[in-house]
Design a protein around this motif. Structure first.
Motif, mmCIF file in Angstrom:
data_model
loop_
_atom_site.group_PDB
_atom_site.id
_atom_site.type_symbol
_atom_site.label_atom_id
_atom_site.label_comp_id
_atom_site.label_asym_id
_atom_site.label_seq_id
_atom_site.Cartn_x
_atom_site.Cartn_y
_atom_site.Cartn_z
ATOM 1 N N SER A 74 0.836 -1.206 0.000
ATOM 2 C CA SER A 74 0.000 0.000 0.000
ATOM 3 C C SER A 74 0.867 1.251 0.000
ATOM 4 N N THR A 75 0.406 2.260 -0.727
ATOM 5 C CA THR A 75 1.114 3.549 -0.696
ATOM 6 C C THR A 75 0.830 4.240 0.628
ATOM 7 N N ILE A 76 1.624 5.265 0.917
ATOM 8 C CA ILE A 76 1.396 6.036 2.143
ATOM 9 C C ILE A 76 0.020 6.690 2.106
ATOM 10 N N THR A 77 -0.396 7.164 0.949
ATOM 11 C CA THR A 77 -1.736 7.745 0.825
ATOM 12 C C THR A 77 -2.801 6.713 1.186
ATOM 13 N N GLU A 78 -2.635 5.486 0.716
ATOM 14 C CA GLU A 78 -3.608 4.430 1.010
ATOM 15 C C GLU A 78 -3.580 4.042 2.488
ATOM 16 N N LEU A 79 -2.387 3.996 3.074
ATOM 17 C CA LEU A 79 -2.272 3.660 4.497
ATOM 18 C C LEU A 79 -2.941 4.726 5.358
ATOM 19 N N ILE A 80 -2.756 5.990 4.995
ATOM 20 C CA ILE A 80 -3.383 7.078 5.741
ATOM 21 C C ILE A 80 -4.905 7.013 5.602
ATOM 22 N N ALA A 81 -5.390 6.742 4.386
ATOM 23 C CA ALA A 81 -6.836 6.638 4.171
ATOM 24 C C ALA A 81 -7.422 5.510 5.016
ATOM 25 N N GLU A 82 -6.687 4.410 5.128
ATOM 26 C CA GLU A 82 -7.183 3.277 5.915
ATOM 27 C C GLU A 82 -7.231 3.625 7.396
ATOM 28 N N ILE A 83 -6.209 4.319 7.875
ATOM 29 C CA ILE A 83 -6.213 4.742 9.281
ATOM 30 C C ILE A 83 -7.358 5.719 9.542
ATOM 31 N N ASN A 84 -7.570 6.642 8.624
ATOM 32 C CA ASN A 84 -8.642 7.624 8.806
ATOM 33 C C ASN A 84 -10.014 6.968 8.913
ATOM 34 N N THR A 85 -10.200 5.823 8.268
ATOM 35 C CA THR A 85 -11.495 5.144 8.373
ATOM 36 C C THR A 85 -11.719 4.581 9.772
ATOM 37 N N ARG A 86 -10.636 4.368 10.531
ATOM 38 C CA ARG A 86 -10.765 3.787 11.870
ATOM 39 C C ARG A 86 -10.944 4.843 12.956
ATOM 40 N N ARG A 87 -10.861 6.102 12.580
ATOM 41 C CA ARG A 87 -10.921 7.134 13.619
ATOM 42 C C ARG A 87 -12.345 7.418 14.091
ATOM 43 N N ILE A 88 -13.346 7.079 13.281
ATOM 44 C CA ILE A 88 -14.735 7.316 13.661
ATOM 45 C C ILE A 88 -15.282 6.084 14.376
ATOM 46 N N ALA A 89 -15.836 6.281 15.555
ATOM 47 C CA ALA A 89 -16.392 5.165 16.322
ATOM 48 C C ALA A 89 -17.854 5.440 16.647
ATOM 49 N N GLN A 90 -18.662 4.403 16.513
ATOM 50 C CA GLN A 90 -20.064 4.484 16.910
ATOM 51 C C GLN A 90 -20.177 3.974 18.345
ATOM 52 N N THR A 91 -20.693 4.808 19.224
ATOM 53 C CA THR A 91 -20.799 4.455 20.640
ATOM 54 C C THR A 91 -22.225 4.694 21.120
ATOM 55 N N LYS A 92 -22.475 4.357 22.365
ATOM 56 C CA LYS A 92 -23.819 4.543 22.911
ATOM 57 C C LYS A 92 -24.176 6.015 23.095
ATOM 58 N N ILE A 93 -23.169 6.896 23.009
ATOM 59 C CA ILE A 93 -23.469 8.329 23.091
ATOM 60 C C ILE A 93 -23.405 8.983 21.713
ATOM 61 N N GLY A 94 -23.300 8.153 20.675
ATOM 62 C CA GLY A 94 -23.265 8.686 19.317
ATOM 63 C C GLY A 94 -21.897 8.531 18.677
ATOM 64 N N THR A 95 -21.692 9.242 17.583
ATOM 65 C CA THR A 95 -20.446 9.160 16.828
ATOM 66 C C THR A 95 -19.372 10.029 17.475
ATOM 67 N N ILE A 96 -18.180 9.471 17.661
ATOM 68 C CA ILE A 96 -17.066 10.243 18.203
ATOM 69 C C ILE A 96 -15.844 10.074 17.307
ATOM 70 N N ASP A 97 -14.965 11.075 17.344
ATOM 71 C CA ASP A 97 -13.679 10.996 16.646
ATOM 72 C C ASP A 97 -12.639 10.472 17.629
ATOM 73 N N ARG A 98 -12.075 9.327 17.329
ATOM 74 C CA ARG A 98 -11.090 8.753 18.246
ATOM 75 C C ARG A 98 -9.722 9.397 18.107
ATOM 76 N N PHE A 99 -9.491 10.070 16.995
ATOM 77 C CA PHE A 99 -8.304 10.919 16.811
ATOM 78 C C PHE A 99 -8.600 11.839 15.633
ATOM 79 N N ALA A 100 -7.818 12.906 15.515
ATOM 80 C CA ALA A 100 -8.043 13.876 14.443
ATOM 81 C C ALA A 100 -7.639 13.283 13.101
ATOM 82 N N ALA A 101 -8.355 13.679 12.050
ATOM 83 C CA ALA A 101 -8.055 13.169 10.709
ATOM 84 C C ALA A 101 -6.651 13.590 10.279
#
Length: 365
Positions: free
Chosen positions: A187-214
């Motif tokens: 994977s290119t660095i661009t692809e690796l970053i895009a994959e990490i960015n998809t993991r930063r959003i989490a669905q929780t019982k209090i709604g959607t949160i950002d687990r880290f900044a994009a």
């Protein structure tokens, strides 16, 4: 539902956990989230997010005053990195010379500073790891947009930790470390970053949160760090290769995307005691102790780290929903504390002498 109408995530956390514990939670003033009214077994209290009804007014004011709080922590013998305050941030020659004089008094191998406005909240106007005169002037100009008083403090190499203290007990510890990539060989660095960015959003019982900044590959700072390592965003790192995306030098605080990892089980006994003492010294019952050091498992010293700040309105989101590690029921601990009978309130600026004292080495004496 009342919970879904709340905009503030801290309030959502509190309301959700309160419901699970059988505590009634409502807004004190309709359509205003500044104050929550909690009721349990006929007892009613008013809180402001993670500020409790027991927080003395003076303690809250001390926490906002970086110079006053540092002074009290120093007088307690707690490790606070060297600092100086430029009283008139007009950025005239005398002001800049005073700042340079402070920097030059630091040991040569640790001659780097954090520049921050005295009156700003969060990380507004803060620049970290300032190393040269040109960088210092730029950082002071940035800070001066937020305050006429600027604090310079020795920059500590290492990682940032937040220690949550509730009623004299460490309930959770979170480590913040800059986001980095690990190559997979295809994977290119661009692809690796895009994959990490998809993991930063989490669905929780209090709604959607950002687990880290994009991570923004358009930022020149990210591309510059990649270039220094010999990469572009189109390159493919070999499998297992660690790739850094951020460098602390002359970086605005808050501009670095960070992973939040629970490390509650790793903090050593001495650092637990130091954190409790810091909260106690300022009279803050629910406190977030900001520590920067090389290793939280080793006793804190001025060579190994220091206490940067004590917050009277600690964020509990990343203790409950860390990117890595175990979730901690800090909100449950907070709510249980609120409805626990207390003997006497702690007065800001005073403390009960514990069985050990501390010196700036972080060791008991």
């Amino acid at each position: 539902m009342f919970l879904n109408q709340m905009q503030n995530l801290q309030n959502r956390l509190i309301a959700a956990r309160a419901q699970e514990l059988g505590i009634t939670c409502e807004l004190l003033v309709p359509d205003c989230e500044d104050f929550l009214r909690l009721t349990q077994n006929g007892q009613t209290i008013i809180i402001n997010k993670t500020r409790s009804h027991r927080l003395p007014l003076l303690a809250g004011l001390l926490a906002k005053d970086k110079q006053a709080s540092n002074l009290l922590l120093e007088q307690r013998g707690l490790p606070v990195p060297p600092y100086a305050v430029v009283s008139d941030a007009g950025l005239d020659l005398r002001c800049i010379e005073a700042a340079l004089a402070f920097v030059e008094r630091l040991p040569l191998e640790r001659r780097s500073v954090v520049v921050k406005p005295m009156d700003a909240s969060r990380s507004d106007g803060v620049t970290i790891d300032v190393r040269t005169k040109e960088q210092l002037v730029q950082a002071m100009q940035h800070a001066a947009a937020y305050s006429r008083q600027i604090m310079l403090q020795q920059f500590v190499q290492g990682l940032d930790y937040r220690v949550l203290v509730i009623n004299g007990k460490v309930e959770a510890v979170t480590c913040y470390r800059p986001v980095e990539l690990i190559g997979d060989g295809h994977s290119t660095i661009t692809e690796l970053i895009a994959e990490i960015n998809t993991r930063r959003i989490a669905q929780t019982k209090i709604g959607t949160i950002d687990r880290f900044a994009a991570i923004d590959t358009e930022k020149s700072s990210v591309n510059n760090v990649l270039k220094r390592q010999g990469y572009t965003v189109d390159d493919i790192p070999v499998a297992g290769q660690l790739v850094s995306l951020y460098d602390t030098e002359q970086m605005e605080a808050g501009a670095i995307s960070e992973f939040y990892s629970d490390c509650t089980d790793h903090i050593c006994r001495q650092n637990i005691e130091l954190s409790i003492a810091a909260a106690e010294t300022l009279g803050i019952d629910v406190a977030g102790i900001d520590i920067r050091c090389q290793d939280i498992t080793r006793p804190l010293t001025l060579e190994q780290g220091g206490i940067l700040e004590v917050n009277a309105l600690p964020d509990m989101i990343h203790h409950v929903y860390p990117y890595e590690g175990q979730s901690r029921d800090v909100v449950g601990a907070y709510l249980n504390y609120l409805f626990t009978a207390q003997k006497e309130p702690v007065l800001a600026g005073t403390y009960t002498q514990r069985s050990v004292d501390y010196d700036v080495t972080g060791n008991s004496k």
